[in-house]
Design an enzyme around this catalytic site. Structure first.
Site, short mmCIF file in Angstrom:
data_model
loop_
_atom_site.label_atom_id
_atom_site.label_comp_id
_atom_site.label_asym_id
_atom_site.label_seq_id
_atom_site.Cartn_x
_atom_site.Cartn_y
_atom_site.Cartn_z
CG ASN A 9 -19.80 7.20 -7.41
OD1 ASN A 9 -20.63 6.79 -6.72
ND2 ASN A 9 -19.19 6.45 -8.12
CE LYS A 11 -16.38 9.01 -8.48
NZ LYS A 11 -15.48 8.44 -8.82
CG HIS A 97 -16.27 2.92 -7.84
ND1 HIS A 97 -15.35 3.61 -7.78
CD2 HIS A 97 -17.16 3.32 -8.37
CE1 HIS A 97 -15.08 4.55 -8.88
NE2 HIS A 97 -16.29 4.62 -8.85
CD GLU A 99 -13.83 5.87 -7.19
OE1 GLU A 99 -13.87 5.83 -5.88
OE2 GLU A 99 -13.54 6.95 -8.17
CD GLU A 169 -17.61 3.17 -13.41
OE1 GLU A 169 -17.93 4.24 -13.69
OE2 GLU A 169 -17.01 3.09 -12.41
N GLY A 175 -12.33 10.08 -13.29
CA GLY A 175 -12.38 11.51 -12.80
C GLY A 175 -10.88 11.92 -13.12
CB SER A 215 -14.23 11.62 -17.17
OG SER A 215 -13.43 11.95 -16.60
N GLY A 236 -19.56 10.45 -12.07
CA GLY A 236 -18.90 10.86 -10.09
C GLY A 236 -19.40 12.10 -10.60
N GLY A 237 -18.05 12.97 -10.75
CA GLY A 237 -17.86 14.02 -10.67
C GLY A 237 -19.17 14.76 -11.27
C1 PEP Z 1 -17.65 7.31 -11.44
O1 PEP Z 1 -16.51 7.49 -9.87
O2 PEP Z 1 -17.84 5.77 -11.43
C2 PEP Z 1 -16.43 7.65 -12.46
C3 PEP Z 1 -17.31 7.16 -13.49
O3 PEP Z 1 -15.94 9.12 -12.21
P1 PEP Z 1 -16.19 10.16 -13.15
O4 PEP Z 1 -17.54 10.31 -13.61
O5 PEP Z 1 -16.09 11.42 -12.59
O6 PEP Z 1 -14.90 10.32 -13.89
#
Ligand code: PEP
Length: 251
Positions: A9, A11, A97, A99, A169, A175, A215, A236-237
Protein backbone atom coordinates in the site's frame (compact mmCIF):
# COMPACT_ATOMS: atom_id res chain seq x y z
CA UNK A 1 -7.98 -21.84 -2.95
CA UNK A 2 -6.60 -19.95 0.03
CA UNK A 3 -3.81 -17.88 -1.45
CA UNK A 4 -0.88 -16.18 0.22
CA UNK A 5 -1.04 -12.49 -0.62
CA UNK A 6 1.60 -9.84 0.02
CA UNK A 7 0.10 -6.45 -0.75
CA UNK A 8 1.89 -3.12 -0.97
CA UNK A 9 0.00 0.00 0.00
CA UNK A 10 1.92 2.99 -1.30
CA UNK A 11 -0.76 5.37 0.02
CA UNK A 12 -0.27 8.96 -1.29
CA UNK A 13 3.48 8.59 -1.78
CA UNK A 14 5.95 8.75 -4.62
CA UNK A 15 6.58 10.94 -7.64
CA UNK A 16 6.38 9.48 -11.14
CA UNK A 17 10.15 9.07 -11.13
CA UNK A 18 10.08 7.20 -7.83
CA UNK A 19 7.18 5.04 -8.98
CA UNK A 20 9.11 4.12 -12.13
CA UNK A 21 12.19 3.15 -10.13
CA UNK A 22 10.24 1.07 -7.61
CA UNK A 23 8.20 -0.75 -10.25
CA UNK A 24 11.35 -1.46 -12.29
CA UNK A 25 12.97 -2.93 -9.17
CA UNK A 26 9.99 -5.25 -8.53
CA UNK A 27 9.66 -6.19 -12.20
CA UNK A 28 13.30 -7.26 -12.43
CA UNK A 29 13.63 -8.92 -9.00
CA UNK A 30 13.60 -12.66 -8.39
CA UNK A 31 10.38 -13.04 -6.47
CA UNK A 32 8.95 -16.10 -4.79
CA UNK A 33 5.47 -15.75 -6.30
CA UNK A 34 3.34 -18.37 -8.01
CA UNK A 35 -0.26 -19.61 -8.37
CA UNK A 36 -0.59 -19.86 -4.61
CA UNK A 37 1.33 -16.76 -3.58
CA UNK A 38 0.81 -13.43 -5.29
CA UNK A 39 2.05 -9.89 -4.70
CA UNK A 40 -0.34 -6.98 -5.17
CA UNK A 41 0.68 -3.35 -5.60
CA UNK A 42 -1.83 -0.71 -4.50
CA UNK A 43 -0.32 2.34 -6.14
CA UNK A 44 -1.69 5.91 -6.37
CA UNK A 45 -4.36 6.13 -9.07
CA UNK A 46 -2.24 8.06 -11.62
CA UNK A 47 0.25 5.16 -11.66
CA UNK A 48 -2.21 2.30 -12.11
CA UNK A 49 -1.64 1.89 -15.85
CA UNK A 50 2.09 2.38 -15.47
CA UNK A 51 2.16 -0.37 -12.82
CA UNK A 52 0.18 -2.68 -15.10
CA UNK A 53 2.64 -2.06 -17.94
CA UNK A 54 5.74 -2.51 -15.80
CA UNK A 55 4.58 -5.68 -14.06
CA UNK A 56 2.99 -7.34 -17.09
CA UNK A 57 5.83 -9.84 -17.46
CA UNK A 58 4.98 -11.65 -14.22
CA UNK A 59 1.40 -12.97 -13.96
CA UNK A 60 1.68 -13.25 -10.19
CA UNK A 61 2.29 -9.54 -9.69
CA UNK A 62 -1.05 -7.74 -9.57
CA UNK A 63 -2.14 -4.12 -9.36
CA UNK A 64 -4.74 -2.71 -6.99
CA UNK A 65 -6.53 0.58 -6.64
CA UNK A 66 -6.47 2.06 -3.13
CA UNK A 67 -10.14 2.97 -3.23
CA UNK A 68 -13.20 3.18 -5.46
CA UNK A 69 -16.59 4.83 -5.32
CA UNK A 70 -19.86 3.04 -4.68
CA UNK A 71 -21.55 4.07 -7.95
CA UNK A 72 -20.97 2.72 -11.44
CA UNK A 73 -20.50 6.12 -13.12
CA UNK A 74 -21.88 9.64 -13.09
CA UNK A 75 -21.44 13.12 -11.65
CA UNK A 76 -19.05 12.30 -8.79
CA UNK A 77 -16.12 14.60 -9.47
CA UNK A 78 -12.81 13.27 -8.28
CA UNK A 79 -13.99 9.74 -7.63
CA UNK A 80 -12.94 6.53 -9.41
CA UNK A 81 -15.45 3.86 -10.36
CA UNK A 82 -14.94 0.13 -10.59
CA UNK A 83 -16.14 0.41 -14.18
CA UNK A 84 -13.11 2.61 -14.91
CA UNK A 85 -10.81 0.29 -12.96
CA UNK A 86 -12.13 -2.74 -14.78
CA UNK A 87 -11.67 -1.05 -18.15
CA UNK A 88 -7.94 -0.61 -17.46
CA UNK A 89 -7.52 -4.19 -16.24
CA UNK A 90 -7.34 -3.67 -12.48
CA UNK A 91 -8.22 -6.82 -10.55
CA UNK A 92 -8.05 -5.67 -6.90
CA UNK A 93 -9.20 -2.74 -4.79
CA UNK A 94 -8.34 -1.89 -1.18
CA UNK A 95 -11.52 -1.00 0.69
CA UNK A 96 -12.07 0.31 4.20
CA UNK A 97 -8.50 1.20 5.05
CA UNK A 98 -8.51 2.85 8.46
CA UNK A 99 -7.29 6.11 6.89
CA UNK A 100 -10.37 6.12 4.63
CA UNK A 101 -12.57 5.38 7.62
CA UNK A 102 -10.97 8.05 9.81
CA UNK A 103 -10.25 10.95 7.41
CA UNK A 104 -13.07 10.41 4.92
CA UNK A 105 -15.75 9.11 7.25
CA UNK A 106 -16.31 5.79 5.49
CA UNK A 107 -18.81 3.75 7.46
CA UNK A 108 -19.40 0.00 7.51
CA UNK A 109 -22.61 0.41 5.51
CA UNK A 110 -20.98 2.64 2.87
CA UNK A 111 -18.21 0.06 2.55
CA UNK A 112 -20.84 -2.64 2.02
CA UNK A 113 -21.95 -0.70 -1.09
CA UNK A 114 -18.37 -0.49 -2.35
CA UNK A 115 -17.89 -4.21 -1.74
CA UNK A 116 -21.05 -4.94 -3.74
CA UNK A 117 -20.12 -2.89 -6.77
CA UNK A 118 -16.55 -4.25 -6.77
CA UNK A 119 -17.82 -7.82 -6.82
CA UNK A 120 -20.36 -6.92 -9.48
CA UNK A 121 -17.48 -5.82 -11.72
CA UNK A 122 -15.30 -8.80 -10.84
CA UNK A 123 -12.77 -6.79 -8.86
CA UNK A 124 -11.50 -8.41 -5.67
CA UNK A 125 -11.84 -6.26 -2.55
CA UNK A 126 -9.00 -6.34 -0.06
CA UNK A 127 -11.27 -5.44 2.83
CA UNK A 128 -9.53 -3.79 5.79
CA UNK A 129 -10.73 -4.07 9.36
CA UNK A 130 -9.11 -3.38 12.71
CA UNK A 131 -9.51 -1.71 16.03
CA UNK A 132 -8.21 1.57 17.50
CA UNK A 133 -6.00 1.56 20.58
CA UNK A 134 -8.77 2.26 23.09
CA UNK A 135 -10.69 -0.79 21.91
CA UNK A 136 -7.60 -2.97 22.24
CA UNK A 137 -6.98 -1.59 25.74
CA UNK A 138 -10.59 -2.38 26.69
CA UNK A 139 -10.02 -5.90 25.29
CA UNK A 140 -13.12 -5.68 23.09
CA UNK A 141 -11.23 -5.93 19.79
CA UNK A 142 -12.75 -9.23 18.67
CA UNK A 143 -16.32 -7.92 18.91
CA UNK A 144 -15.31 -4.62 17.27
CA UNK A 145 -13.79 -6.35 14.25
CA UNK A 146 -16.64 -8.88 14.03
CA UNK A 147 -19.08 -5.94 13.77
CA UNK A 148 -17.07 -4.42 10.91
CA UNK A 149 -17.25 -7.71 9.06
CA UNK A 150 -20.94 -8.26 9.81
CA UNK A 151 -21.97 -4.79 8.68
CA UNK A 152 -19.88 -4.65 5.51
CA UNK A 153 -19.65 -8.26 4.35
CA UNK A 154 -22.21 -10.55 5.92
CA UNK A 155 -25.01 -9.62 3.52
CA UNK A 156 -22.97 -11.46 0.85
CA UNK A 157 -23.74 -14.95 -0.34
CA UNK A 158 -21.19 -17.70 0.32
CA UNK A 159 -20.02 -17.26 -3.28
CA UNK A 160 -19.55 -13.54 -2.67
CA UNK A 161 -17.63 -13.78 0.60
CA UNK A 162 -15.37 -16.38 -0.96
CA UNK A 163 -14.07 -13.70 -3.32
CA UNK A 164 -13.00 -11.31 -0.55
CA UNK A 165 -9.50 -10.91 0.87
CA UNK A 166 -9.52 -9.62 4.43
CA UNK A 167 -6.74 -7.48 5.87
CA UNK A 168 -6.65 -7.17 9.65
CA UNK A 169 -4.89 -3.94 10.53
CA UNK A 170 -4.86 -2.86 14.16
CA UNK A 171 -4.93 0.93 13.83
CA UNK A 172 -2.46 1.36 16.68
CA UNK A 173 0.12 -0.55 14.63
CA UNK A 174 -0.26 1.29 11.30
CA UNK A 175 2.71 3.49 10.52
CA UNK A 176 3.65 3.61 14.20
CA UNK A 177 6.48 1.10 14.17
CA UNK A 178 4.49 -0.92 16.72
CA UNK A 179 3.49 -4.34 15.44
CA UNK A 180 0.97 -6.64 17.00
CA UNK A 181 2.82 -9.61 18.43
CA UNK A 182 2.60 -12.78 16.36
CA UNK A 183 0.28 -14.15 19.03
CA UNK A 184 -2.01 -11.09 18.91
CA UNK A 185 -2.18 -11.34 15.11
CA UNK A 186 -2.85 -15.08 15.16
CA UNK A 187 -5.55 -14.69 17.84
CA UNK A 188 -7.40 -12.05 15.84
CA UNK A 189 -7.06 -13.92 12.55
CA UNK A 190 -8.44 -17.07 14.20
CA UNK A 191 -11.28 -15.01 15.65
CA UNK A 192 -12.09 -13.54 12.21
CA UNK A 193 -12.05 -17.01 10.69
CA UNK A 194 -14.34 -18.35 13.41
CA UNK A 195 -16.84 -15.50 12.89
CA UNK A 196 -16.89 -16.29 9.16
CA UNK A 197 -17.23 -20.01 9.92
CA UNK A 198 -20.19 -19.36 12.21
CA UNK A 199 -21.97 -17.53 9.41
CA UNK A 200 -20.82 -19.40 6.29
CA UNK A 201 -19.35 -22.69 7.53
CA UNK A 202 -15.79 -23.87 8.15
CA UNK A 203 -15.07 -24.79 4.52
CA UNK A 204 -15.68 -21.24 3.30
CA UNK A 205 -13.82 -19.74 6.28
CA UNK A 206 -10.79 -21.89 5.50
CA UNK A 207 -10.71 -20.66 1.91
CA UNK A 208 -10.45 -16.95 2.77
CA UNK A 209 -7.07 -15.23 2.85
CA UNK A 210 -6.60 -13.05 5.92
CA UNK A 211 -3.65 -10.65 5.76
CA UNK A 212 -2.01 -8.82 8.63
CA UNK A 213 -1.13 -5.13 8.32
CA UNK A 214 0.66 -2.80 10.71
CA UNK A 215 4.37 -1.95 10.48
CA UNK A 216 5.33 -5.26 8.85
CA UNK A 217 9.06 -5.36 8.16
CA UNK A 218 11.33 -7.91 6.52
CA UNK A 219 12.66 -8.76 9.97
CA UNK A 220 9.20 -9.56 11.37
CA UNK A 221 7.62 -11.12 8.28
CA UNK A 222 9.01 -14.67 8.42
CA UNK A 223 7.68 -15.46 11.91
CA UNK A 224 4.44 -13.55 11.39
CA UNK A 225 3.63 -15.33 8.12
CA UNK A 226 4.35 -18.68 9.78
CA UNK A 227 1.26 -18.26 12.00
CA UNK A 228 -1.41 -20.68 10.80
CA UNK A 229 -4.14 -18.09 10.17
CA UNK A 230 -1.90 -15.35 8.77
CA UNK A 231 -1.99 -15.63 4.97
CA UNK A 232 0.25 -12.70 4.13
CA UNK A 233 0.47 -8.98 4.75
CA UNK A 234 -0.70 -5.54 3.76
CA UNK A 235 2.40 -3.40 3.95
CA UNK A 236 2.60 0.40 3.95
CA UNK A 237 5.94 2.07 4.74
CA UNK A 238 8.14 -0.94 3.99
CA UNK A 239 6.59 -1.39 0.55
CA UNK A 240 8.21 1.87 -0.58
CA UNK A 241 11.70 0.44 -0.06
CA UNK A 242 12.39 -2.01 -2.88
CA UNK A 243 14.90 -4.28 -1.09
CA UNK A 244 12.78 -4.43 2.05
CA UNK A 245 9.56 -5.27 0.23
CA UNK A 246 11.30 -7.89 -1.96
CA UNK A 247 12.46 -9.58 1.28
CA UNK A 248 8.89 -9.44 2.63
CA UNK A 249 7.49 -11.02 -0.55
CA UNK A 250 10.10 -13.76 -0.32
CA UNK A 251 9.59 -14.30 3.44
C1 PEP B 1 -1.09 0.22 5.85
O1 PEP B 1 -1.18 1.40 5.58
O2 PEP B 1 -1.93 -0.56 5.38
C2 PEP B 1 0.00 -0.22 6.71
C3 PEP B 1 -0.05 -1.40 7.22
O3 PEP B 1 1.03 0.67 6.89
P1 PEP B 1 2.42 0.38 7.65
O4 PEP B 1 2.94 -0.93 7.12
O5 PEP B 1 3.28 1.53 7.31
O6 PEP B 1 2.09 0.29 9.11
Amino acid sequence: MRKKVIAANWKMNGTLEQANDLLDAFASATLNVNEEKIAVFAVPAPYLLLAKEKLVGNPFLKVAAQNCYSKKSGAYTGEISVEILKSIGIEFVVLGHSERREYFGESNSFLAEKVNISLEFGITPIFCCGEPLEIREAETQNAFVAKQLEESLFHLTAEGINKIIIAYEPIWAIGTGKTASNQQAQEMHASIRSVIAAKYGADIANEISILYGGSVKASSAVDLFAEPDVDGGLVGGASLIADEFIKIINA
